[in-house]
Design a protein around this motif. Structure first.
Motif, PDB file in Angstrom:
ATOM      1  N   GLU A   1       0.814  -1.219   0.000  1.00 28.48           N
ATOM      2  CA  GLU A   1       0.000   0.000   0.000  1.00 28.48           C
ATOM      3  C   GLU A   1       0.847   1.269   0.000  1.00 28.48           C
ATOM      4  O   GLU A   1       0.351   2.360  -0.242  1.00 28.48           O
ATOM      5  CB  GLU A   1      -0.996   0.016   1.164  1.00 28.48           C
ATOM      6  CG  GLU A   1      -0.377   0.058   2.531  1.00 28.48           C
ATOM      7  CD  GLU A   1      -0.037  -1.298   3.127  1.00 28.48           C
ATOM      8  OE1 GLU A   1       0.449  -1.334   4.269  1.00 28.48           O
ATOM      9  OE2 GLU A   1      -0.237  -2.332   2.453  1.00 28.48           O
ATOM     10  N   ASN A   2       2.158   1.132   0.232  1.00 33.45           N
ATOM     11  CA  ASN A   2       3.042   2.293   0.234  1.00 33.45           C
ATOM     12  C   ASN A   2       3.520   2.695  -1.157  1.00 33.45           C
ATOM     13  O   ASN A   2       3.979   3.817  -1.341  1.00 33.45           O
ATOM     14  CB  ASN A   2       4.276   2.030   1.106  1.00 33.45           C
ATOM     15  CG  ASN A   2       3.943   2.027   2.574  1.00 33.45           C
ATOM     16  OD1 ASN A   2       2.990   2.655   3.006  1.00 33.45           O
ATOM     17  ND2 ASN A   2       4.736   1.319   3.350  1.00 33.45           N
TER      18      ASN A   2
ATOM     19  N   GLN B   1      -0.031   7.924  -1.658  1.00 27.95           N
ATOM     20  CA  GLN B   1      -0.251   8.902  -0.580  1.00 27.95           C
ATOM     21  C   GLN B   1       0.109   8.291   0.772  1.00 27.95           C
ATOM     22  O   GLN B   1       0.685   8.959   1.620  1.00 27.95           O
ATOM     23  CB  GLN B   1      -1.704   9.384  -0.576  1.00 27.95           C
ATOM     24  CG  GLN B   1      -2.019  10.374  -1.666  1.00 27.95           C
ATOM     25  CD  GLN B   1      -1.187  11.636  -1.544  1.00 27.95           C
ATOM     26  OE1 GLN B   1      -0.199  11.832  -2.250  1.00 27.95           O
ATOM     27  NE2 GLN B   1      -1.574  12.513  -0.647  1.00 27.95           N
ATOM     28  N   GLU B   2      -0.232   7.003   0.971  1.00 25.44           N
ATOM     29  CA  GLU B   2       0.076   6.332   2.234  1.00 25.44           C
ATOM     30  C   GLU B   2       1.584   6.154   2.429  1.00 25.44           C
ATOM     31  O   GLU B   2       2.086   6.136   3.547  1.00 25.44           O
ATOM     32  CB  GLU B   2      -0.603   4.954   2.314  1.00 25.44           C
ATOM     33  CG  GLU B   2      -2.108   4.996   2.371  1.00 25.44           C
ATOM     34  CD  GLU B   2      -2.757   5.153   0.987  1.00 25.44           C
ATOM     35  OE1 GLU B   2      -2.080   4.981  -0.050  1.00 25.44           O
ATOM     36  OE2 GLU B   2      -3.950   5.484   0.949  1.00 25.44           O
TER      37      GLU B   2
END
Length: 134
Positions: free
Chosen positions: A99-100, A110-111
């Protein structure tokens, strides 16, 4: 540290890391456990440390690295090696969490943006390690 560039690279980075570490020392157990969970996603061995003391452990580690950067008697190679090793751990959290990063596995989402900034610290650490000191 003899050059103004050394003072800038080490001073700004050292102050940033020291401040971050001071903020973690004595943090509440639930925050410490959350920090540990995030760290263990990049370095699984971190899960074996006591979760209620993890924040304090990381805090003192950051203060130590920051102090090494700020101390003019610590050679650039040593301070740079400490910063590079520390940043390597941070970047392992970045790359091990899908998710990064975007689909290419490199560019941040964004994360992932808060961890992507650590590439700057990696570059500073490598620059310090590779300088010829006189």
């Amino acid at each position: 540290m003899s050059k103004i560039s050394d003072v800038i690279l080490r001073g700004v980075t050292g102050a940033f890391i020291t401040n971050s570490g001071v903020g973690k020392i004595g943090m509440p157990a639930e925050h410490s456990a959350g920090l540990q969970q995030a760290a263990a996603s990049g370095i699984p061995l971190m899960a074996k440390l006591p979760s209620d003391k993890f924040g304090t452990f990381i805090g003192y580690s950051e203060v130590g690295i920051g102090a090494a950067l700020l101390a003019p008697f610590v050679p650039n190679k040593i301070a740079g090696a400490a910063l590079t090793a520390f940043t390597g751990g941070l970047l392992s959290m970045y790359f091990r969490n899908p998710e990064n990063t975007q689909a290419d596995g490199i560019r941040p989402t964004q994360e992932g943006m808060p961890l992507a900034k650590d590439f700057f610290m990696l570059a500073i650490g490598l620059a310090l390690m590779t300088q010829n000191e006189k």
